[in-house]
Each structure stands twice: as structure tokens, then as C-alpha cells.
Motif scaffolding. Structure first.
Motif, PDB file in Angstrom:
ATOM      1  N   ASN A 118       0.792  -1.237   0.000  1.00 35.27           N
ATOM      2  CA  ASN A 118       0.000   0.000   0.000  1.00 35.27           C
ATOM      3  C   ASN A 118       0.822   1.284   0.000  1.00 35.27           C
ATOM      4  N   GLY A 119       1.940   1.246  -0.694  1.00 33.40           N
ATOM      5  CA  GLY A 119       2.717   2.471  -0.838  1.00 33.40           C
ATOM      6  C   GLY A 119       3.364   2.898   0.461  1.00 33.40           C
ATOM      7  N   ASN A 120       3.474   4.210   0.653  1.00 33.58           N
ATOM      8  CA  ASN A 120       4.157   4.720   1.837  1.00 33.58           C
ATOM      9  C   ASN A 120       3.414   5.892   2.447  1.00 33.58           C
ATOM     10  N   LEU A 121       3.870   6.303   3.607  1.00 35.02           N
ATOM     11  CA  LEU A 121       3.217   7.374   4.353  1.00 35.02           C
ATOM     12  C   LEU A 121       3.247   8.695   3.590  1.00 35.02           C
ATOM     13  N   TYR A 122       4.318   8.936   2.843  1.00 34.66           N
ATOM     14  CA  TYR A 122       4.414  10.172   2.062  1.00 34.66           C
ATOM     15  C   TYR A 122       3.249  10.269   1.081  1.00 34.66           C
ATOM     16  N   ASN A 123       2.939   9.179   0.394  1.00 37.26           N
ATOM     17  CA  ASN A 123       1.850   9.196  -0.577  1.00 37.26           C
ATOM     18  C   ASN A 123       0.509   9.501   0.077  1.00 37.26           C
ATOM     19  N   ILE A 124       0.268   8.912   1.245  1.00 39.07           N
ATOM     20  CA  ILE A 124      -0.994   9.152   1.955  1.00 39.07           C
ATOM     21  C   ILE A 124      -1.096  10.611   2.380  1.00 39.07           C
ATOM     22  N   GLY A 132      -9.339  14.828  -4.191  1.00 39.07           N
ATOM     23  CA  GLY A 132      -8.601  15.654  -3.244  1.00 39.07           C
ATOM     24  C   GLY A 132      -7.737  14.797  -2.336  1.00 39.07           C
ATOM     25  N   PRO A 133      -7.354  15.325  -1.165  1.00 38.02           N
ATOM     26  CA  PRO A 133      -6.508  14.571  -0.234  1.00 38.02           C
ATOM     27  C   PRO A 133      -7.176  13.261   0.196  1.00 38.02           C
ATOM     28  N   ILE A 134      -6.379  12.236   0.401  1.00 34.87           N
ATOM     29  CA  ILE A 134      -6.902  10.960   0.870  1.00 34.87           C
ATOM     30  C   ILE A 134      -7.334  11.105   2.328  1.00 34.87           C
ATOM     31  N   PRO A 135      -8.569  10.725   2.677  1.00 38.79           N
ATOM     32  CA  PRO A 135      -9.010  10.819   4.073  1.00 38.79           C
ATOM     33  C   PRO A 135      -8.044  10.088   4.994  1.00 38.79           C
ATOM     34  N   PHE A 136      -7.655  10.758   6.072  1.00 40.65           N
ATOM     35  CA  PHE A 136      -6.620  10.209   6.953  1.00 40.65           C
ATOM     36  C   PHE A 136      -6.916  10.650   8.382  1.00 40.65           C
ATOM     37  N   PRO A 137      -7.791   9.908   9.086  1.00 39.89           N
ATOM     38  CA  PRO A 137      -8.221  10.306  10.435  1.00 39.89           C
ATOM     39  C   PRO A 137      -7.082  10.294  11.452  1.00 39.89           C
ATOM     40  N   LEU A 138      -7.279  11.045  12.515  1.00 39.90           N
ATOM     41  CA  LEU A 138      -6.234  11.215  13.524  1.00 39.90           C
ATOM     42  C   LEU A 138      -5.851   9.902  14.184  1.00 39.90           C
ATOM     43  N   ASP A 139      -6.826   9.029  14.453  1.00 43.80           N
ATOM     44  CA  ASP A 139      -6.465   7.776  15.125  1.00 43.80           C
ATOM     45  C   ASP A 139      -5.548   6.924  14.265  1.00 43.80           C
ATOM     46  N   LYS A 140      -5.739   6.961  12.945  1.00 44.64           N
ATOM     47  CA  LYS A 140      -4.874   6.178  12.062  1.00 44.64           C
ATOM     48  C   LYS A 140      -3.471   6.782  12.006  1.00 44.64           C
ATOM     49  N   ILE A 336     -13.659  -5.737  12.009  1.00 44.30           N
ATOM     50  CA  ILE A 336     -14.366  -4.585  11.499  1.00 44.30           C
ATOM     51  C   ILE A 336     -13.497  -3.964  10.429  1.00 44.30           C
ATOM     52  N   VAL A 337     -14.043  -3.808   9.239  1.00 38.93           N
ATOM     53  CA  VAL A 337     -13.284  -3.239   8.143  1.00 38.93           C
ATOM     54  C   VAL A 337     -13.926  -1.924   7.746  1.00 38.93           C
ATOM     55  N   ALA A 338     -13.165  -0.851   7.759  1.00 32.18           N
ATOM     56  CA  ALA A 338     -13.683   0.464   7.382  1.00 32.18           C
ATOM     57  C   ALA A 338     -13.055   0.885   6.074  1.00 32.18           C
ATOM     58  N   LYS A 339     -13.888   1.196   5.079  1.00 33.00           N
ATOM     59  CA  LYS A 339     -13.377   1.574   3.763  1.00 33.00           C
ATOM     60  C   LYS A 339     -13.505   3.076   3.568  1.00 33.00           C
ATOM     61  N   VAL A 340     -12.402   3.715   3.247  1.00 30.97           N
ATOM     62  CA  VAL A 340     -12.376   5.139   2.977  1.00 30.97           C
ATOM     63  C   VAL A 340     -11.729   5.326   1.615  1.00 30.97           C
ATOM     64  N   SER A 341     -12.482   5.820   0.631  1.00 36.45           N
ATOM     65  CA  SER A 341     -11.978   5.934  -0.723  1.00 36.45           C
ATOM     66  C   SER A 341     -11.414   4.570  -1.117  1.00 36.45           C
ATOM     67  N   HIS A 342     -10.134   4.521  -1.546  1.00 38.62           N
ATOM     68  CA  HIS A 342      -9.521   3.238  -1.872  1.00 38.62           C
ATOM     69  C   HIS A 342      -8.659   2.726  -0.732  1.00 38.62           C
ATOM     70  N   VAL A 343      -8.763   3.429   0.437  1.00 37.44           N
ATOM     71  CA  VAL A 343      -7.946   3.059   1.601  1.00 37.44           C
ATOM     72  C   VAL A 343      -8.761   2.181   2.533  1.00 37.44           C
ATOM     73  N   THR A 344      -8.214   1.087   3.007  1.00 40.62           N
ATOM     74  CA  THR A 344      -8.905   0.193   3.932  1.00 40.62           C
ATOM     75  C   THR A 344      -8.156   0.134   5.258  1.00 40.62           C
ATOM     76  N   TRP A 345      -8.884   0.433   6.338  1.00 44.39           N
ATOM     77  CA  TRP A 345      -8.288   0.344   7.679  1.00 44.39           C
ATOM     78  C   TRP A 345      -8.890  -0.880   8.361  1.00 44.39           C
ATOM     79  N   TRP A 346      -8.086  -1.658   9.050  1.00 44.79           N
ATOM     80  CA  TRP A 346      -8.537  -2.937   9.597  1.00 44.79           C
ATOM     81  C   TRP A 346      -8.210  -3.035  11.078  1.00 44.79           C
ATOM     82  N   HIS A 347      -9.188  -3.509  11.853  1.00 43.01           N
ATOM     83  CA  HIS A 347      -8.979  -3.704  13.283  1.00 43.01           C
ATOM     84  C   HIS A 347      -9.484  -5.084  13.690  1.00 43.01           C
ATOM     85  N   GLU A 348      -8.943  -5.609  14.754  1.00 37.99           N
ATOM     86  CA  GLU A 348      -9.404  -6.864  15.329  1.00 37.99           C
ATOM     87  C   GLU A 348     -10.207  -6.531  16.578  1.00 37.99           C
TER      88      GLU A 348
END
Length: 366
Positions: A118-124, A132-140, A336-348
Motif C-alpha cells: 500500500n505504498g508509503n506514508l508520504y503518498n498518503i 482531493g486529499p486521501i481521508p486520513f483520520p487522527l487515530d490512524k 471490522i473493516v472500514a473503507k475510505v476511498s480506496h484506503v482500507t483500515w482494519w482492526h481486530e
């Protein structure tokens, strides 16, 4: 370190003996031939990027595992290549890209690593999409910062401490679950027993290099702490470390002096008073990392601990997903899988005392 094959072993004994005598861990690396790597990469058909060192290609092992192959330019010093391989092979941490093996044939120096998808932090942070900017919440952002800090803390605490030397968002890769993986150990160093190393050449990336190192030529673990402080600034402001003649650290210092630091915060995450207070805490932590007096900077253990405390204090409203939006949630039993744009955040989630408790996979409880 257990290297396979006499030629393989001889290469590192000849070109890396000065590093080998200081290592303690014993990890097996696979020896690849140039023909094997040509097969793995389908004759270098898929490029992942390039740099001053050479090129990176995607490949696939016989068991179908995807890998990344770093192919060095002809003329690369064997001693520098051997040092990178030996230093990288010492690190066994879930948040560090795993080194699988290398090729040491003449004019075919290459290393084979796990592929991070999934690329790197710079790209995000700095490369948006059509919307526009890729959604990137504070908790992530905090999760990535915490696990990156823990990886550096582990490296600095090893029997032979490892200094990364090039910490920046482009070297923090993100896997399929958006967990961070530190990469690029081309200028990493094994530190001496006095935890410092003098070098005649200034190494690192403009905007992230410790100014104290530029003055003294001495590398310490606090050099990584300084660079990480710059990364923290980028994560809360979404501004580049350098943008033309503009320096983020300079803008930050001026904002602190004029008590206008809030104006630098990324508007996406600075959207309520509680979060702004926590972002200010991150900014204060970054400021301590950026102190010119290295003894005044915290250790990476302390940085990780303070970030975890900030993360624990981050509020999450009832009914709100970890991304801050209510749509796009998929519930799949224990995940629980949360989808934001093409970004997927995953938690157990785990079941404790009649309740589901959220934890970060392979990490610490949030």
C-alpha cells in the motif's frame, strides 16, 4: 548470521567483516543467483520505483509470495552493500520490512524483501486522488506513528544498536492492513559501544537530517529522534518537510514563538476542541524531538509511550467508526473493516467480559 553457500559466506566475510564481528543475532538469508532473480521478476518487468542506489522491481517466489527486489547500480561498493544486508538482517520486528535474501554475483548486487502493497506514508499525506486529499483520520495517524516509534525503539535497544539514519515518510511503508513497515537501510549504522559514530559524509535527506549531526559529524540514536520529530510534524500539518525554500521545522518554530501553532494543523483532524488539544500534545512532543541539544531530546521508548497516552485519550463518539464516518462499514464476525476511498483500515476485536474490545492487530491495545 547463517549465510548459505561458500561463495555467499566468503562475500560477506571479505566485504563485511568489520560489521560481522559486531553482530549478535543469527538469521538465515537465502542466496539468489542472477538467473533466479530474472525468473522471479519476469525479467524485471514490473518497476516499483527507483533512486540513487538503483531500481526496485516486483517479483514472485516459487511459492507465489510477492517480493520486492532492490537492484543496485553497477559500481556500488561491495562493502556498502554488505553493510546494508548485514545490518538489515539483524532486525526482526513486525514493523520493519523483512529481508529474505540477496544476490552477490559480480555486477548483480540485489536484495530480496517482502513486498509491501500500500505504498508509503508520504503518498498518503501528500499525494491525493481525483477527489482531493486521501481521508486520513487522527487515530490512524497515531497508530502509524506509535508502531513506527516502537520499531525504532526496538532497533535502538538491540545488543548492537541500529541507527536507521534516514527516517522520513517515504521510508515508512504501509501493508495491506495499513500497518507501518520501516524500510531502506542503505545508510543505517551499527552503533559503537559508546552509542555514537563519527562520519565524514553528511547522510540523510534534506529537511530530516539532524542539524547537530551536520555540525559535528557524529551520529547517535537521537539523530533518528530528530528525524522522527519532523515526521510527526508532517503527520499533524500535512505539510512537506521542505517545499521549495520553505522549511516545515522553521515554520513550526516561528509558529510556536508567536503562539500560532494551531494555524499549521491539518483542518481534517483539527475539527473539535478535544482533538486540537491532543494535536497540540503531539506538537509539543515533536518540539522536544527537534531540540538542538540532543541530550534534551527524548528516547524513542519515551516517544512511543507519550504517543500511546495521547492515543488512549483520543475520544470516539458512540456510533462513529474509527474513520470518523458512518458509511462504508463492513462487519465480519471478529473483524471490522472500514473503507475510505480506496484506503482500507482494519482492526481486530476480542470478546472480554461480555464486551467487544478494539485492539490493533499485532500491536498494543488502543
Amino acid at each position: 548470521m547463517d549465510y548459505q553457500g561458500n561463495n555467499f559466506n566468503d562475500f560477506f566475510q571479505t566485504n563485511g567483516h568489520f560489521v560481522l564481528k559486531r553482530v549478535d543475532n543469527n538469521y538465515k538469508l537465502r542466496s539468489f543467483t542472477e538467473k533466479e532473480i530474472e525468473h522471479i521478476t519476469d525479467r524485471y518487468s514490473t518497476s516499483l520505483g527507483n533512486g540513487s542506489f538503483g531500481d526496485v522491481y516486483k517479483g514472485r517466489l516459487d511459492d507465489q509470495r510477492p517480493v520486492a527486489v532492490k537492484r543496485y547500480k553497477n559500481g556500488t561498493k561491495k562493502e556498502e552493500f554488505a553493510k546494508e544486508v548485514i545490518v538489515h538482517s539483524q532486525i526482526n520486528h513486525k514493523n520493519v520490512v523483512r529481508l529474505l535474501g540477496c544476490c552477490t554475483e559480480e555486477n548483480a548486487l540485489m536484495i530480496v524483501m517482502e513486498f509491501i502493497c500500500n505504498g508509503n506514508l508520504y503518498n498518503i499525506l501528500h499525494c491525493g486522488n481525483a477527489d482531493g486529499p486521501i481521508p486520513f483520520p487522527l487515530d490512524k495517524r497515531l497508530d502509524i506513528a506509535i508502531e513506527s516509534a516502537e520499531a525504532l525503539s526496538c532497533m535502538h535497544s538491540m545488543y548492537s544498536p541500529v541507527l536507521h539514519g534516514d527516517i522520513k515518510p517515504a521510508n515508512i511503508l504501509l501493508d495491506e492492513k495499513y500497518l507501518p513497515k520501516l524500510s531502506d537501510f542503505g545508510i543505517a549504522r551499527l552503533l559503537s559501544t559508546d552509542e555514537a559514530q563519527r562520519t565524514k559524509t553528511v547522510i540523510g535527506c534534506i529537511g530530516y537530517v539532524d542539524p547537530l549531526f551536520c555540525q559535528s559529524g557524529i551520529l547517535t540514536t537521537k539523530s533518528d529522534v530528530y528525524s522522527f520529530g519532523v515526521v510527526l510534524l508532517e503527520m499533524i500539518t500535512r505539510k512537506k518537510a521542505t517545499d521549495g525554500a520553505t522549511s516545515l521545522t522553521q515554520c513550526f518554530a516561528e509558529a510556536l514563538g508567536g503562539k500560532k501553532v494551531r494555524q499549521l494543523f491539518d483542518v481534517e483532524i483539527a475539527n473539535d476542541k478535544k482533538k486540537v488539544k491532543l494535536i497540540e500534545d503531539i506538537a509539543k512532543l515533536a518540539a522536544t524531538c527537534l531540540k538542538l541539544e540532543d541530550k534534551m531530546r527524548p528516547t524513542m521508548v519515551e516517544v512511543a509511550d507519550r504517543l500511546r497516552r495521547i492515543r488512549k485519550a483520543l475520544p470516539q463518539r458512540k456510533g462513529e467508526s474509527s474513520t470518523g464516518i458512518n458509511n462504508g462499514l463492513i462487519r465480519t464476525g471478529k473483524a471490522i473493516v472500514a473503507k475510505v476511498s480506496h484506503v482500507t483500515w482494519w482492526h481486530e476485536t476480542i470478546h472480554i467480559a461480555g464486551a467487544y474490545v478494539r485492539v490493533t492487530v499485532c500491536g498494543r491495545a488502543a
